[in-house]
Design a protein around this motif. Structure first.
Motif, PDB file in Angstrom:
ATOM      1  N   UNK A   1     -36.302  -8.972 -88.707  1.00 39.73           N
ATOM      2  CA  UNK A   1     -37.182 -10.149 -88.686  1.00 39.73           C
ATOM      3  C   UNK A   1     -36.342 -11.429 -88.727  1.00 39.73           C
ATOM      4  N   UNK A   2     -35.358 -11.453 -89.608  1.00 39.33           N
ATOM      5  CA  UNK A   2     -34.468 -12.618 -89.699  1.00 39.33           C
ATOM      6  C   UNK A   2     -33.781 -12.887 -88.358  1.00 39.33           C
ATOM      7  N   UNK A   3     -33.191 -11.819 -87.761  1.00 37.93           N
ATOM      8  CA  UNK A   3     -32.455 -12.003 -86.502  1.00 37.93           C
ATOM      9  C   UNK A   3     -33.375 -12.383 -85.347  1.00 37.93           C
ATOM     10  N   UNK A   4     -34.632 -11.956 -85.420  1.00 38.27           N
ATOM     11  CA  UNK A   4     -35.583 -12.261 -84.341  1.00 38.27           C
ATOM     12  C   UNK A   4     -36.225 -13.634 -84.516  1.00 38.27           C
ATOM     13  N   UNK A   5     -36.090 -14.207 -85.705  1.00 35.29           N
ATOM     14  CA  UNK A   5     -36.761 -15.476 -86.002  1.00 35.29           C
ATOM     15  C   UNK A   5     -35.830 -16.658 -85.783  1.00 35.29           C
ATOM     16  N   UNK A   6     -36.383 -17.857 -85.923  1.00 37.56           N
ATOM     17  CA  UNK A   6     -35.574 -19.068 -85.777  1.00 37.56           C
ATOM     18  C   UNK A   6     -34.620 -19.263 -86.960  1.00 37.56           C
ATOM     19  N   UNK A   7     -34.786 -18.506 -88.034  1.00 33.72           N
ATOM     20  CA  UNK A   7     -33.823 -18.598 -89.148  1.00 33.72           C
ATOM     21  C   UNK A   7     -32.420 -18.242 -88.665  1.00 33.72           C
ATOM     22  N   UNK A   8     -32.351 -17.394 -87.638  1.00 32.29           N
ATOM     23  CA  UNK A   8     -31.046 -16.957 -87.105  1.00 32.29           C
ATOM     24  C   UNK A   8     -30.739 -17.657 -85.778  1.00 32.29           C
ATOM     25  N   UNK A   9     -31.225 -18.891 -85.618  1.00 35.03           N
ATOM     26  CA  UNK A   9     -31.084 -19.575 -84.315  1.00 35.03           C
ATOM     27  C   UNK A   9     -29.625 -19.780 -83.898  1.00 35.03           C
ATOM     28  N   UNK A  10     -28.696 -19.711 -84.854  1.00 37.89           N
ATOM     29  CA  UNK A  10     -27.281 -19.883 -84.499  1.00 37.89           C
ATOM     30  C   UNK A  10     -26.508 -18.573 -84.519  1.00 37.89           C
TER      31      UNK A  10
END
Ligand code: NAD
Length: 255
Positions: A229-238
């Protein structure tokens, strides 16, 4: 507003409620995402359809990843339904049981090709088919295992397939970064699933992982879901081209 509200994507690899892909799907849905699912064949459809319906799936379609026509049809259907999509989850792997049982040097050429085709090449073909519908800022996540970078007993040809998968993540990330598309892998500790049942002595792998993992316990399907979920979300945008360990992988002497 959930983390994934307004985001839409496709999940490849649910076989049943023990599947890692199902753990990912539940987290995505709880965060507000709209989902589409694929299933391998009619036998799998019976289990996948009710699960997908329970999270209000917009599309539930067949897809054998060795059949590119089916893959194209999935993304065409997504285009018709949504126009564009925000994420793809690739949680698909297969190797012949016999090839996993034999000493590694006895791996058959056909078995090698099959394992690499289904478990690694499919990420490349899936990405290619997805490109026309992937939004700028979208994210692809695949599932790997420590056996890609260490020789884990009985993982054999699947370890080679996972090494190819991890290298493909880096090459795809490098190619697609300019388009704002991210590609990452989650490397999960051992979890009892249908695919895992094909690996000899899997119970022993679970016992050893529990004993040696930094957290001194096994990881759950939900925990893999939360990292995805983290990697698919904007939280992991970088974040792109990363192999993200869920169980302290590198610190673990797997056996
Ligand atoms: P699973 O059996 O629930 O999922 C594997 C999926 O692959 C199934 O849905 C199956 O239908 C699908 N599949 C196989 N051949 C296919 C094909 N030709 N076309 C389309 N789909 C096909 O098992 P899982 O453990 O949830 O596996 C999901 C992913 O996680 C795999 O890539 C696996 O290698 C990886 N993984 C699993 C573990 C573990 O311990 N279970 C650990 C690390 C990584």
């Amino acid at each position: 507003m959930g983390l994934m509200t307004g985001k839409r994507g496709i999940i490849f690899g649910v076989a049943n409620d023990k599947s890692i892909a199902w753990g990912v799907a539940q987290q995505l849905r709880a965060a507000g995402a709209e989902l589409a699912f694929t299933y391998l064949n009619a036998a799998m459809e019976k289990r996948v359809r009710p699960l997908a319906e329970s999270v209000d799936a917009r599309l539930i379609l067949p897809c054998d990843v060795q059949n590119e026509d089916e893959m194209v049809a999935v993304f065409d259907a997504a285009k018709e339904t949504w126009g564009e999509i925000d994420f793809v989850v690739h949680a698909v792997a297969f190797a012949n049981r016999e090839d996993l049982k034999k000493p590694f040097s006895q791996t058959s050429c056909d078995g090698f090709r099959l394992a690499l085709d289904v478990s690694a090449y499919s990420l490349i073909s899936m990405t290619r088919c997805a490109l026309p519908v992937l939004k700028k800022g979208s994210s692809i996540v695949t599932m790997t295992y420590l056996g890609a970078v260490r020789s884990v007993p009985a993982y054999n040809v699947m370890g080679v397939a996972k090494a190819a998968l991890e290298a493909s993540v880096r090459y795809l990330a490098a190619e697609l970064g300019e388009q704002g598309i991210r590609v990452n892998a989650v490397s999960a500790g051992p979890i009892k699933t249908l695919a895992a049942s094909g690996i000899a002595n899997f119970k022993e792998k679970l016992r050893v992982a529990e004993e040696r993992a930094p957290l001194k316990r096994l990881v759950s399907q939900d925990e893999v879901g939360k990292s995805s979920l983290y990697l698919l979300s904007d939280l992991a945008s970088g974040v792109t081209g990363e192999i993200h360990y869920v169980d302290g992988g590198f610190n673990t002497a797997a056996g």
